[in-house]
Write an enzyme that holds these catalytic residues in place. Structure first.
Site, PDB file in Angstrom:
ATOM      1  N   LYS A  16     -41.211 105.519  90.128  1.00 39.07           N
ATOM      2  CA  LYS A  16     -39.866 105.864  90.574  1.00 39.07           C
ATOM      3  C   LYS A  16     -39.930 107.208  91.269  1.00 39.07           C
ATOM      4  CE  LYS A  16     -36.616 103.702  87.303  1.00 39.07           C
ATOM      5  NZ  LYS A  16     -35.559 104.010  86.291  1.00 39.07           N
ATOM      6  N   GLY A  39     -38.157  98.541  95.401  1.00 38.00           N
ATOM      7  CA  GLY A  39     -36.704  98.599  95.413  1.00 38.00           C
ATOM      8  C   GLY A  39     -36.224  99.958  95.868  1.00 38.00           C
ATOM      9  N   SER A  49     -29.713 104.461  95.168  1.00 38.02           N
ATOM     10  CA  SER A  49     -28.871 105.442  95.847  1.00 38.02           C
ATOM     11  C   SER A  49     -29.483 106.832  95.857  1.00 38.02           C
ATOM     12  CB  SER A  49     -27.492 105.489  95.184  1.00 38.02           C
ATOM     13  OG  SER A  49     -27.613 105.656  93.789  1.00 38.02           O
ATOM     14  N   ASP A 108     -26.667  99.302  77.622  1.00 44.25           N
ATOM     15  CA  ASP A 108     -26.548  98.596  78.904  1.00 44.25           C
ATOM     16  C   ASP A 108     -27.538  97.436  78.959  1.00 44.25           C
ATOM     17  OD1 ASP A 108     -25.471  98.071  81.395  1.00 44.25           O
ATOM     18  OD2 ASP A 108     -26.816  99.438  82.445  1.00 44.25           O
ATOM     19  N   VAL A 161     -38.455 102.799  94.241  1.00 44.73           N
ATOM     20  CA  VAL A 161     -39.535 102.434  93.327  1.00 44.73           C
ATOM     21  C   VAL A 161     -40.655 101.823  94.154  1.00 44.73           C
ATOM     22  CG1 VAL A 161     -40.232 101.084  91.326  1.00 44.73           C
ATOM     23  CG2 VAL A 161     -37.897 101.994  91.467  1.00 44.73           C
TER      24      VAL A 161
END
Length: 509
Positions: A46, A24, A27, A140, A31
């Protein structure tokens, strides 16, 4: 897996890994999947660009996630193996989850069968409870931040918006996705934290069982109106127990909302509850004292000295040996069972029993820290412990107006400047120029180094001239009122001295 030479300039920092495809792109980073050379196990890395994070003011978010994940060891929270810092990038080496986001799984399958939804929900609650017991609120929770490993077990991820809860301190930052956010969050009200995650878990449970969201609207004001009013419908296909649990979690008033412990005790949750989830959640301090003997031997076989590995694990150090240990440990139990925690716990009990039985022969065979209690007792407790009741601040049964009048009198007596910040919340400033403050400063400064009593940002070789703090009054569940004082800036010991002086002035508490 591709070799280091094709790692896009990351070869030196990631010399222990073979980088693979990109999973992925965000911004301020990406990853990638990678293979740990020594063990052959897969990880997700990451790669965070420092400059881009600074430009987007996202450094604090990354630091927060790293800090939290370093603390946590839980079968349903994403594992952090190591963090590598370079002048240009930060590399966060984490557990690889083969089947990606729970969100995609729900989209693909639609509403889940109740047994499968319950299994997933039990794992989510287990991870959330572990966070709360370690004073962390996620803030979240949503299917996009819940990952699925190769056995379709859930892993809580993305702790970038999480906050460490401090006794007596409410949260106010509006975090998370609107569809999953609690009414008190989108209203900008103060909230303690755990009850916010309970609401989000209720939305997730609804999504698992129904395949849709309880609160959804393209128009944000309309969406907020539905959330604040608790306006949603329960489909007729839900079982009676599910229809009982969901509304208890989606109660608009956080004081009346069901707690994590009450969710655990609910009849729907208890059905087919795995043994490892039925026992109390593991304690981080106890976890550091337990070492799996079989995995330890595997690491020794890789060429590391046994005592060095044990010492590093006890002290929670990050080095090549501990990274290899945790990779081997996780993959061993993941391969033997869909429920990593059950096998993990049983194996630790067996090994720790073995250590205990051989203690008289040699103290070197024990690999848990001195001072711990019976190392295998915690996993055998038959009953869930009584929930800890946190007393946040000073408790009183007096009326709010009476309490605040006494607070203002005490502040006036101590020459404190204050500013109203809300109906029962104020910002305060106390200058050390007053006689009583100067006396306290002299006493404290005589035996405490400046750097010890400063905030990190205040270490400049001298004590600051003022103490800034907040006072807040709020209502608890048992009809009591709690008065809290939270230091913002200034010497810690001087603030404690002020608190003592402040308490002597109060006559109502």
């Amino acid at each position: 897996m591709e070799g280091n030479a094709r790692g896009g300039g990351h070869s030196e920092a990631l010399k222990n890994y073979n980088l693979g495809r990109t999973l992925g792109i965000g911004s301020f980073g990406k990853v990638k999947i990678a293979e740990h050379k020594l063990t052959g196990h897969r990880v997700a890395i990451k790669i965070l660009n420092r400059r881009q994070m600074r430009n987007m003011e996202m450094e604090e978010k990354a630091k927060r996630e790293i800090k939290i994940l370093r603390l946590f060891i839980h079968p349903h929270i994403i594992r952090l193996y190591e963090v590598i810092y370079t002048p240009t990038d930060i590399y966060v080496v984490m557990e690889y989850c083969k089947f990606g986001e729970l969100f995609d799984y729900i989209v693909e399958k639609g509403r889940l069968q109740e047994d499968e939804a319950r299994r997933i929900f039990q794992q989510i609650i287990s991870g959330v409870e572990y966070c709360h017991r370690n004073m962390v609120v996620h803030r979240d929770l949503k299917p996009e931040n819940l990952l699925l490993d190769s056995k379709y077990n859930v892993k809580l991820a993305d702790f970038g918006l999480s906050n460490v809860m401090h006794d007596g301190h409410f949260l106010k930052t509006s975090c998370g996705s609107p569809n999953y956010a609690a009414p008190e969050v989108i209203s900008g009200k103060l909230y303690a934290g755990p009850e916010v995650d309970v609401w989000s878990c209720g939305v997730i449970l609804y999504a698992l069982l129904c395949g849709t969201l309880p609160f959804d609207d393209e128009n944000i004001p309309n969406l907020f109106k539905k959330i604040k009013g608790g306006i949603y419908t329960l489909p007729s296909h839900l079982s009676a127990l599910a229809r009982d649990l969901i509304p208890r979690m989606l109660v608009v008033d956080p004081m009346k909302r069901i707690t994590i412990r009450e969710i655990r005790e609910h009849q729907w949750f208890q059905i087919r509850l795995p043994r490892y989830l039925a026992v109390p959640p593991p304690d981080t301090a106890q976890q550091a004292k337990m070492i799996d003997e079989d995995t330890l031997q595997d690491v020794v076989n890789l060429g590391y000295e046994k005592d060095h590995v044990c010492e590093s694990l006890r002290n929670r150090l990050q080095n090549e040996a501990t990274v290899a240990y945790y990779l081997l440990l996780d993959n061993r139990f993941r391969a033997t069972s869909g429920y990593l925690g059950a096998d993990y716990q049983e194996s630790l009990e067996r090994n720790l029993n073995r250590f205990a039985s051989s203690e008289s022969a040699s103290s070197n065979t024990r690999h848990y820290l001195p001072g711990s209690s019976d190392p295998h007792a915690s996993g055998l407790r038959p009953h869930y412990p009584v929930e800890r009741k946190w007393a946040l601040g000073l408790q009183s049964r007096a009326q709010p107006r009476e309490i605040m009048i006494e607070v203002l009198k005490a502040l006036e007596d101590l020459n404190v400047c204050w500013k109203k910040n809300g109906q029962y919340n104020m910002k305060c400033r106390w200058s050390v120029g007053y006689p009583q403050a100067t006396d306290m400063l002299d006493v404290n400064h005589s035996f405490v180094d400046d750097s010890i009593i400063m905030d990190n940002g205040d270490v400049n070789g001298r004590l600051p001239a003022v103490i800034k703090f907040e006072i807040q009054l709020y209502k608890s569940r048992d009809e009591k009122y709690l008065l809290d004082m939270q230091r913002v800036t200034g010497p810690q010991l001087l603030f404690l001295d002020f608190c003592a002086a402040f308490l002597t002035k109060l006559r109502v508490l």
